[in-house]
Every structure is written in structure tokens, then in C-alpha cells.
Design an enzyme around this catalytic site. Structure first.
Site, PDB file in Angstrom:
ATOM      1  N   LEU A  79     107.556  73.877  23.731  1.00  0.00           N
ATOM      2  CA  LEU A  79     107.209  75.305  23.866  1.00  0.00           C
ATOM      3  C   LEU A  79     108.191  76.025  24.786  1.00  0.00           C
ATOM      4  O   LEU A  79     108.170  77.249  24.890  1.00  0.00           O
ATOM      5  CB  LEU A  79     105.795  75.440  24.453  1.00  0.00           C
ATOM      6  CG  LEU A  79     104.653  74.809  23.673  1.00  0.00           C
ATOM      7  CD1 LEU A  79     103.344  74.966  24.451  1.00  0.00           C
ATOM      8  CD2 LEU A  79     104.529  75.444  22.293  1.00  0.00           C
ATOM      9  N   SER A  80     109.025  75.268  25.486  1.00  0.00           N
ATOM     10  CA  SER A  80     109.838  75.863  26.546  1.00  0.00           C
ATOM     11  C   SER A  80     110.797  76.953  26.070  1.00  0.00           C
ATOM     12  O   SER A  80     110.931  77.979  26.755  1.00  0.00           O
ATOM     13  CB  SER A  80     110.596  74.767  27.303  1.00  0.00           C
ATOM     14  OG  SER A  80     109.671  73.971  28.014  1.00  0.00           O
ATOM     15  N   LYS A 107     113.225  62.142  32.971  1.00  0.00           N
ATOM     16  CA  LYS A 107     112.983  62.752  34.287  1.00  0.00           C
ATOM     17  C   LYS A 107     113.413  61.844  35.444  1.00  0.00           C
ATOM     18  O   LYS A 107     113.711  62.328  36.522  1.00  0.00           O
ATOM     19  CB  LYS A 107     111.496  63.105  34.445  1.00  0.00           C
ATOM     20  CG  LYS A 107     111.050  64.298  33.618  1.00  0.00           C
ATOM     21  CD  LYS A 107     109.605  64.647  33.943  1.00  0.00           C
ATOM     22  CE  LYS A 107     109.094  65.769  33.072  1.00  0.00           C
ATOM     23  NZ  LYS A 107     107.741  66.192  33.429  1.00  0.00           N
ATOM     24  N   TYR A 161      97.924  69.751  27.354  1.00  0.00           N
ATOM     25  CA  TYR A 161      97.841  71.118  26.846  1.00  0.00           C
ATOM     26  C   TYR A 161      98.231  71.109  25.376  1.00  0.00           C
ATOM     27  O   TYR A 161      98.786  70.125  24.880  1.00  0.00           O
ATOM     28  CB  TYR A 161      98.785  72.056  27.616  1.00  0.00           C
ATOM     29  CG  TYR A 161     100.231  71.631  27.502  1.00  0.00           C
ATOM     30  CD1 TYR A 161     100.789  70.761  28.423  1.00  0.00           C
ATOM     31  CD2 TYR A 161     101.025  72.052  26.436  1.00  0.00           C
ATOM     32  CE1 TYR A 161     102.095  70.328  28.296  1.00  0.00           C
ATOM     33  CE2 TYR A 161     102.333  71.637  26.313  1.00  0.00           C
ATOM     34  CZ  TYR A 161     102.861  70.773  27.247  1.00  0.00           C
ATOM     35  OH  TYR A 161     104.155  70.336  27.104  1.00  0.00           O
ATOM     36  N   ASP A 198     107.149  70.612  38.539  1.00  0.00           N
ATOM     37  CA  ASP A 198     105.828  70.285  37.956  1.00  0.00           C
ATOM     38  C   ASP A 198     104.736  70.387  39.026  1.00  0.00           C
ATOM     39  O   ASP A 198     103.676  70.971  38.797  1.00  0.00           O
ATOM     40  CB  ASP A 198     105.830  68.865  37.379  1.00  0.00           C
ATOM     41  CG  ASP A 198     106.452  68.792  35.991  1.00  0.00           C
ATOM     42  OD1 ASP A 198     106.483  69.830  35.297  1.00  0.00           O
ATOM     43  OD2 ASP A 198     106.900  67.700  35.602  1.00  0.00           O
ATOM     44  N   GLY A 239      95.751  58.573  36.856  1.00  0.00           N
ATOM     45  CA  GLY A 239      97.100  58.297  36.376  1.00  0.00           C
ATOM     46  C   GLY A 239      98.025  58.033  37.548  1.00  0.00           C
ATOM     47  O   GLY A 239      97.733  58.457  38.689  1.00  0.00           O
TER      48      GLY A 239
HETATM   49  P1  NAP Z   1     103.794  58.644  32.293  1.00  0.00           P
HETATM   50  O1  NAP Z   1     104.800  58.629  33.375  1.00  0.00           O
HETATM   51  O2  NAP Z   1     104.022  57.865  31.044  1.00  0.00           O
HETATM   52  O3  NAP Z   1     102.382  58.154  32.957  1.00  0.00           O
HETATM   53  C1  NAP Z   1     101.240  58.043  32.176  1.00  0.00           C
HETATM   54  C2  NAP Z   1     100.073  57.572  33.053  1.00  0.00           C
HETATM   55  O4  NAP Z   1      98.897  57.640  32.257  1.00  0.00           O
HETATM   56  C3  NAP Z   1     100.206  56.147  33.538  1.00  0.00           C
HETATM   57  O5  NAP Z   1      99.653  56.053  34.815  1.00  0.00           O
HETATM   58  C4  NAP Z   1      99.382  55.361  32.508  1.00  0.00           C
HETATM   59  O6  NAP Z   1      98.707  54.230  33.049  1.00  0.00           O
HETATM   60  C5  NAP Z   1      98.292  56.353  32.173  1.00  0.00           C
HETATM   61  N1  NAP Z   1      97.821  56.131  30.821  1.00  0.00           N
HETATM   62  C6  NAP Z   1      98.542  56.175  29.671  1.00  0.00           C
HETATM   63  N2  NAP Z   1      97.765  55.938  28.625  1.00  0.00           N
HETATM   64  C7  NAP Z   1      96.509  55.700  29.112  1.00  0.00           C
HETATM   65  C8  NAP Z   1      95.274  55.371  28.512  1.00  0.00           C
HETATM   66  N3  NAP Z   1      95.161  55.230  27.183  1.00  0.00           N
HETATM   67  N4  NAP Z   1      94.204  55.188  29.316  1.00  0.00           N
HETATM   68  C9  NAP Z   1      94.308  55.313  30.649  1.00  0.00           C
HETATM   69  N5  NAP Z   1      95.461  55.622  31.283  1.00  0.00           N
HETATM   70  C10 NAP Z   1      96.548  55.822  30.517  1.00  0.00           C
HETATM   71  O7  NAP Z   1     103.485  60.127  31.799  1.00  0.00           O
HETATM   72  P2  NAP Z   1     103.622  61.476  32.660  1.00  0.00           P
HETATM   73  O8  NAP Z   1     104.989  62.003  32.538  1.00  0.00           O
HETATM   74  O9  NAP Z   1     103.075  61.196  33.987  1.00  0.00           O
HETATM   75  O10 NAP Z   1     102.678  62.481  31.833  1.00  0.00           O
HETATM   76  C11 NAP Z   1     101.273  62.335  31.822  1.00  0.00           C
HETATM   77  C12 NAP Z   1     100.653  63.502  31.067  1.00  0.00           C
HETATM   78  O11 NAP Z   1     100.874  64.718  31.788  1.00  0.00           O
HETATM   79  C13 NAP Z   1     101.231  63.746  29.674  1.00  0.00           C
HETATM   80  O12 NAP Z   1     100.178  64.098  28.802  1.00  0.00           O
HETATM   81  C14 NAP Z   1     102.147  64.928  29.861  1.00  0.00           C
HETATM   82  O13 NAP Z   1     102.292  65.707  28.686  1.00  0.00           O
HETATM   83  C15 NAP Z   1     101.373  65.696  30.903  1.00  0.00           C
HETATM   84  N6  NAP Z   1     102.217  66.628  31.675  1.00  0.00           N
HETATM   85  C16 NAP Z   1     101.881  67.938  31.617  1.00  0.00           C
HETATM   86  C17 NAP Z   1     102.604  68.855  32.355  1.00  0.00           C
HETATM   87  C18 NAP Z   1     102.224  70.302  32.286  1.00  0.00           C
HETATM   88  O14 NAP Z   1     103.048  71.151  32.655  1.00  0.00           O
HETATM   89  N7  NAP Z   1     101.015  70.617  31.874  1.00  0.00           N
HETATM   90  C19 NAP Z   1     103.685  68.434  33.133  1.00  0.00           C
HETATM   91  C20 NAP Z   1     103.986  67.072  33.179  1.00  0.00           C
HETATM   92  C21 NAP Z   1     103.241  66.174  32.428  1.00  0.00           C
HETATM   93  P3  NAP Z   1      99.395  52.780  33.159  1.00  0.00           P
HETATM   94  O15 NAP Z   1     100.191  52.822  34.435  1.00  0.00           O
HETATM   95  O16 NAP Z   1      98.223  51.872  33.225  1.00  0.00           O
HETATM   96  O17 NAP Z   1     100.245  52.613  31.943  1.00  0.00           O
END
Ligand code: NAP
Length: 304
Positions: free
Chosen positions: A22-23, A73, A231, A110, A135
Site C-alpha cells: 500500500l506504500s 529489515k 491490517y 514502525d 510475538g
Molecule cells: P516476524 O519477524 O516474522 O515475527 C513473527 C512473530 O510472530 C514471531 O515471534 C513468531 O513466533 C510469531 N508467530 C508467527 N506465526 C505464529 C503463529 N501461527 N502463532 C503464534 N505466533 C506466531 O514478523 P514481523 O516482521 O515481526 O511482523 C509481524 C506482523 O506485524 C506481521 O503481520 C506484519 O505484517 C505486521 N506488521 C505491521 C506493521 C504495521 O505498520 N501495521 C508494521 C510491521 C509489521 P516464533 O518466534 O515462535 O516463530
């Protein structure tokens, strides 16, 4: 779309995949409103070798800056000239500023976007609050750093992989000051989740239709704030729906996405007193989502 001239400067987002980001819609709407002679483009690169080449090239091209999203990242931190302290603490860079001489500095917007969205959409500030972060990945790290800087009283990290939560807390604990940083196992987290002022979903659970909430439906308290970083889903996530049904204030992550973009624009447009138009950017994000919703079931999970 603004017109492209010989003087037009560049910005963009580096990641993979970017088909549904979306950016560009959010940024280009803001540039037009601010009369900035900039254009924001998706820069999909296939691998880290490609990332190295693209980041190196940005210093020799008229870039004001660029965003970085999954899966780069972390890798980009090694490729910029300097990384801000908060981004080092978070362990991730999602926005890079390029100065006139091509020097690059990496930031993490973020976490600041989260704080801004909480304040604007829920009138919530982290100072002296008890907060649970679900998370322990990149987004959780950025959130914990921002909440620490916002002087939360206690932050409890709950993650499927408990060791990863412990690593995060150990790494950030050194900078914790008076903030109490703790880890709780998912199965034991009921009391801390129900008692928290804010519960934050920083897992991707909810991105896919039919995904369960990361916590049982009854682990919620009326008046509590729930923030889901997810989102762009066709209907509210289970985490948001459970919260609303129980009388909590429950928000999705679109406001955070818009705020991190606005913070990046304000940084790249330094010297201007005019702030990026958050409301217009949110409308642009919603319009872009509506346009893509028809043929999509999940969002891109890019966080950018
Ligand atoms: P990431 O580095 O891959 O981390 C994902 C985390 O979620 C890990 O701690 C993982 O646990 C946990 N996880 C994954 N699948 C799971 C499941 N099925 N059940 C329970 N825990 C689970 O991802 P990230 O970059 O942090 O992003 C996380 C989310 O935030 C994404 O949906 C992303 O789109 C969103 N986000 C949104 C924004 C925004 O502006 N709204 C900004 C940044 C990120 P494990 O360690 O056990 O694998």
C-alpha cells in the site's frame, strides 16, 4: 499521480514480494498534497545480493530516502552508513534517509508509528502502563523499544517460541531503565493479558481468513486497549473482534502503517514545517485496500 520531471526526486520501498504493498498509494498521495517533486516506487529485489546492489545505487541516484520491508529489515542494517540507536535496539531498519552527499542513515519508524497510532486512535500513551506484546519478531522488537522509550511500567513478551522472547528481553533489558521487562509462556499468560492496559498483537496471526486470535477469546477485559498490527484484511481479525465484543478498544494496524509512512516523510522533508497529511494518507490507504480487496484474501504482511 504527480507529474515526473527531470528534477523529480526518488523514494521507494525495497522488499519481496511487493505486489500488494500500500506504500506507493500512501506516499504518492502525500507528496501530491505537499507539492513535493518526489515519486515513490516499489523496488522489489529477489535476494540479498540484489539488496546490496540497490542500496549502493541509492547513494548515487536522487533518492531522498527509502523504506525497507520484509524480508530485508535486518539485512539492510549492514548496508547503510549509520543506524540510529533505536533501530539498533529494535534490531531492524524500515526507513533510510539519504543526504545530498549520498550518506545513508537507517531508522525504525514502525515503533514510533505504533505510538502515534495509539495516541491518535485510542488516546493511549504508554507511560506508566502495563503492556503485553504477543510475538518476538522484528515488529515486536520495534514495539518494545518504542514502549520502553515511552516509559511503560511493565512490558511482558509472550511468544510461541519462548526462547526467542527471552533473547529479546535479555537484549533490550540492558536499556530498560525503570521499565520492567518480562517473559511469560503462552499457556501461563492469562492473568497478565487480562490485567494489561494494552495488549499488542505483533504476530502475523489474523492475516489469513479464518486465523484464530493469538490468545483465547475470553482473555480480555472491558476498557482494555487491544492493538493488532495486522491490517488490510477483508473483515476484522479474531483478536480485534473478540476485543470489541468484550468492550475493549480494539484497533487494527492500518493507522500504524500510515503513521510510520508519515514519520518517514517528515524525516525526509526535514526543514519543512508542514507535516505529512495523516488523514489524507489514511484515506489513500483505505482506497488502495478497497481496490485490491476484490481479488485478495490475505494482506502482503509487509509492514510498509
Ligand atoms: P516476524 O519477524 O516474522 O515475527 C513473527 C512473530 O510472530 C514471531 O515471534 C513468531 O513466533 C510469531 N508467530 C508467527 N506465526 C505464529 C503463529 N501461527 N502463532 C503464534 N505466533 C506466531 O514478523 P514481523 O516482521 O515481526 O511482523 C509481524 C506482523 O506485524 C506481521 O503481520 C506484519 O505484517 C505486521 N506488521 C505491521 C506493521 C504495521 O505498520 N501495521 C508494521 C510491521 C509489521 P516464533 O518466534 O515462535 O516463530
Amino acid at each position: 499521480m504527480q507529474s515526473i520531471r527531470g528534477t523529480t526526486k526518488l523514494a521507494g520501498v525495497i522488499g519481496k514480494p511487493l505486489a500488494h504493498t500500500l506504500s506507493p498509494a500512501i506516499h504518492n498521495a502525500a507528496y501530491a498534497q505537499l507539492s513535493l517533486d518526489w515519486v515513490y516506487v516499489p523496488l522489489e529485489v529477489p535476494d540479498e545480493a540484489g539488496l546490496r546492489r540497490v542500496v549502493a545505487a541509492t547513494g548515487s541516484l536522487p533518492f531522498v530516502g527509502f523504506n525497507v520491508t520484509m524480508p530485508y529489515k535486518q539485512a539492510v542494517m549492514e548496508l547503510v552508513d549509520e543506524v540510529s540507536t533505536a533501530a539498533v535496539m529494535a534490531g531492524a531498519v524500515n526507513a533510510v534517509q539519504i543526504s545530498e552527499d549520498g550518506r545513508s542513515v537507517g531508522y525504525n519508524t514502525d515503533g514510533r508509528g505504533l505510538i502515534e497510532a495509539l495516541e491518535v486512535e485510542a488516546d493511549f500513551t504508554p507511560a506508566d502502563k502495563d503492556i503485553v506484546v504477543l510475538g518476538a519478531g522484528g515488529a515486536a522488537g520495534a514495539a518494545v523499544v518504542a514502549l520502553m522509550l515511552g516509559r511503560a511500567s511493565r512490558i511482558t513478551v509472550v511468544n510461541r517460541n519462548v526462547e526467542k522472547a527471552e533473547e529479546l528481553v535479555e537484549r533490550l533489558g540492558r536499556h530498560g531503565g525503570s521499565v520492567l521487562l518480562e517473559v511469560e509462556e503462552p499457556g501461563m499468560a492469562r492473568d497478565v493479558v487480562v490485567g494489561a492496559d494494552l495488549v499488542l498483537n505483533a504476530t502475523p496471526l489474523g492475516m489469513r481468513t479464518g486465523d484464530p486470535s493469538p490468545v483465547p477469546a475470553e482473555w480480555v477485559r472491558p476498557g482494555q486497549v487491544r492493538f493488532d498490527m495486522v491490517y488490510g484484511t477483508s473483515s476484522p481479525t479474531a483478536f480485534v473482534t473478540d476485543g470489541r465484543d468484550a468492550g475493549a478498544v480494539a484497533l487494527d494496524g492500518l493507522g500504524m502503517l500510515v503513521a510510520q509512512a508519515a514519520i518517514a516523510i517528515d524525516m525526509w522533508n526535514e526543514g519543512s514545517t508542514v507535516k505529512a497529511p495523516r488523514d489524507l494518507m489514511k484515506k489513500a490507504a483505505e482506497a488502495a485496500l478497497d481496490a485490491r480487496m476484490g481479488d485478495m484474501e490475505v494482506n502482503d504482511g509487509s509492514g510498509a
